[in-house]
Structures are given as C-alpha cells and as structure tokens.
Design a protein around this motif. Structure first.
Motif, mmCIF file in Angstrom:
data_model
loop_
_atom_site.group_PDB
_atom_site.id
_atom_site.type_symbol
_atom_site.label_atom_id
_atom_site.label_comp_id
_atom_site.label_asym_id
_atom_site.label_seq_id
_atom_site.Cartn_x
_atom_site.Cartn_y
_atom_site.Cartn_z
ATOM 1 N N ASP A 1 -20.352 2.957 39.649
ATOM 2 C CA ASP A 1 -21.680 3.135 39.047
ATOM 3 C C ASP A 1 -22.751 2.405 39.863
ATOM 4 O O ASP A 1 -23.851 2.918 40.079
ATOM 5 C CB ASP A 1 -21.691 2.593 37.611
ATOM 6 C CG ASP A 1 -21.167 3.599 36.599
ATOM 7 O OD1 ASP A 1 -21.068 4.790 36.947
ATOM 8 O OD2 ASP A 1 -20.849 3.185 35.472
ATOM 9 N N SER B 1 -25.928 4.214 41.865
ATOM 10 C CA SER B 1 -27.199 4.025 41.173
ATOM 11 C C SER B 1 -28.365 4.267 42.123
ATOM 12 O O SER B 1 -28.584 3.501 43.065
ATOM 13 C CB SER B 1 -27.283 2.608 40.599
ATOM 14 O OG SER B 1 -28.598 2.328 40.158
ATOM 15 N N SER C 1 -31.468 3.938 41.553
ATOM 16 C CA SER C 1 -32.440 2.854 41.416
ATOM 17 C C SER C 1 -32.054 1.657 42.280
ATOM 18 O O SER C 1 -32.888 1.100 43.006
ATOM 19 C CB SER C 1 -32.535 2.417 39.949
ATOM 20 O OG SER C 1 -33.353 1.275 39.800
#
Length: 281
Positions: A70, A74, A76
């Motif tokens: 994850d 990501s 971001s």
C-alpha cells in the motif's frame, strides 16, 4: 541505489538465517511476520556513538506485507517523495533507528533485501548494447550483490591524502590544487529526499552535492565559510573530491556480465533499477 558508479566490490558473507519476529498478526492466528538480518555496507563505522547502528554490521528488517505494498503504491506518498521513508519506517524492526539518519548505502542494502524476500531474488532488467545499440534483456539474481568502497583500503587512503576522523566519523581530504583540507561525510537518506524534492538544487547539482558532503574547511565548520569555499573551489579540486567520494564511500554494487544476442558483444554492466523494481511481473 546508485547506477553507473564504478567500484571494486567484494562478495558479501552468507546472510544469517532469518529469525522470526514475535509479531503476532492476531491473537486467533499462529502466524507471525518473519524477519531477516541485512548486512550493512557501512559496517556501522560512520554512525556516531549514540546511534543504534554504531559499529553494527547488520540490521533486522521484517518481510514486506500488503501494508508495505500500500505504501509503495500510494500516489500521494510517491508525489511527496516519502514512500521510501515510510517503507523503511515500516520494515525496520528497531524503532530506535531514525530512518532519516540511515546512510544511503545502507538504505540501498535494505531495499534490495526487502525486495528479494518479498518477490524473489530474480530481477528482470534491460540495457543498451554498447557495441550495436540493441536492447539486451537479462535476469539478475539480487543475492549476487556485493559491497564496495575503498574506505578501509589503507593504500588508497594514503595515496590520496585521506584520513578518517574517528571522533567525528568523517574523512579529512587534502585537495590537490588549493592544498586545503576538507572534512567529508557520507550521504544519508534525508540527503536523498532533499535532492529529489528541490528543483533549484537539481539545477546546481555539483555545488549542491559538494554542500551535502563537505562539512568543514581547514577544520572550520561555520556554514558560511564552507559554502564560500565550495562556490570558489577550483574545478580540479571539485572533480577530484567528487571522484574520490565515489571511490571511497561504501555501496551496494550490482553488476552483471551482459551478452548481446544480436552481435555477441559481452560487457560487465551495472544493473539498472527502474520503477518496476518493487513491482515484478
């Protein structure tokens, strides 16, 4: 990981067997997340006495899980340039270790080992043949990595007027043109993050690199003194210092004898690590 840095490396010792961390996933499950010990290219020599890795030759990390995937996916975190930092914070077992203080060479070793334990040691890569310029695809075993760097080579240190400051954990190097002595430190993970995020620094890459590694001039550590000299450093000294640093600093070395299927040319090349390093097919 540093591409295209040429250095002599030595084969690493066989890694210690991976123990099992006492990290229970859930009280109802018997499964625990396994860990492994990663040999540090720096051998802990360059960390200060109050650092958890001072004179330690290895570090314990846990195997990557879906949680770490994850982090790596990501958008971001990737855009902010903090994905690798968050990954390191998640897999380094010793919570006393500030990942920003990890030396770049040790970060490289951790990431390579984490990738190998997560997805296997086979890494598929490609290079351009230096003879016929055709693309050459090949597979590389990440377990064949070596540790390089001449930081403990007494002959090299003597020939290049280099002394290691045991107290400050840095090198003192006498420059060939100006004859001045500069104190040089190794780059850390936080230095890499700064470089990636600053466009202004990218446009002044040589002076920025020098500013990152030079911490004193003639034993003077005031930042304005150091920066003034860097801006006025003779080109001969600048080139000598940058080349010497690349030869001197510890690193993880990934090289492979590549044979071109088109023309048969063989060449030992550094294995390029691309965006698919953590996402094998």
């Amino acid at each position: 990981m540093r591409n295209n840095r040429k250095r002599t490396g030595k084969p690493m010792a066989e890694p210690a067997p991976a123990p099992v961390t006492q990290m229970s996933v859930h009280p109802s499950l018997s499964y625990v997340i396994p860990t492994e010990f990663v040999d540090l290219p720096s051998q802990g020599i360059f960390y200060p006495e109050d650092h958890p890795l001072h004179n330690k030759d290895c570090i314990e990390i846990k195997y990557m899980t879906a949680k770490e995937e994850d982090i790596l996916s990501s958008q971001s975190m990737l855009e902010k340039g903090v994905a690798i930092k968050r990954l390191l914070e998640s897999i380094v077992v010793d919570q006393e270790v500030d990942v920003d203080t990890l030396l770049t060479c040790d970060v490289d070793a951790i990431l390579i080992s984490a990738r190998a334990s997560a997805y296997g040691s086979e890494y598929k890569a490609s290079v351009i043949c230096s003879n016929c310029f055709e693309t050459v695809n090949f597979s590389y075993n990440l377990n064949n990595k070596t540790h390089g760097g001449l930081f403990q080579d007494k002959k090299f240190l003597k020939e290049n007027n280099i002394e290691f400051d045991q107290e400050k954990r840095r090198f003192n190097i006498v420059l060939p043109s100006s004859k001045l002595k500069v104190g040089v430190r190794l780059l850390s993970n936080s230095d890499d993050e700064k470089y990636q995020l600053s466009e202004a620094q990218k446009n002044n890459s040589i002076t920025f690199t020098l500013s990152s590694i030079v911490v004193s001039v003639q034993d003077l550590e005031e930042q304005d003194v150091v920066q003034s000299f860097i801006n006025a450093m003779p080109a001969q000294d600048s080139r000598f210092l940058r080349n010497t640093y690349l030869k001197l600093a510890p690193l993880v070395q990934l090289t492979h004898l590549v044979k071109c299927g088109n023309c048969g040319h063989e060449d030992r090349r550094e294995v390029p690590l691309n965006a698919g390093f953590f996402w094998p097919e």
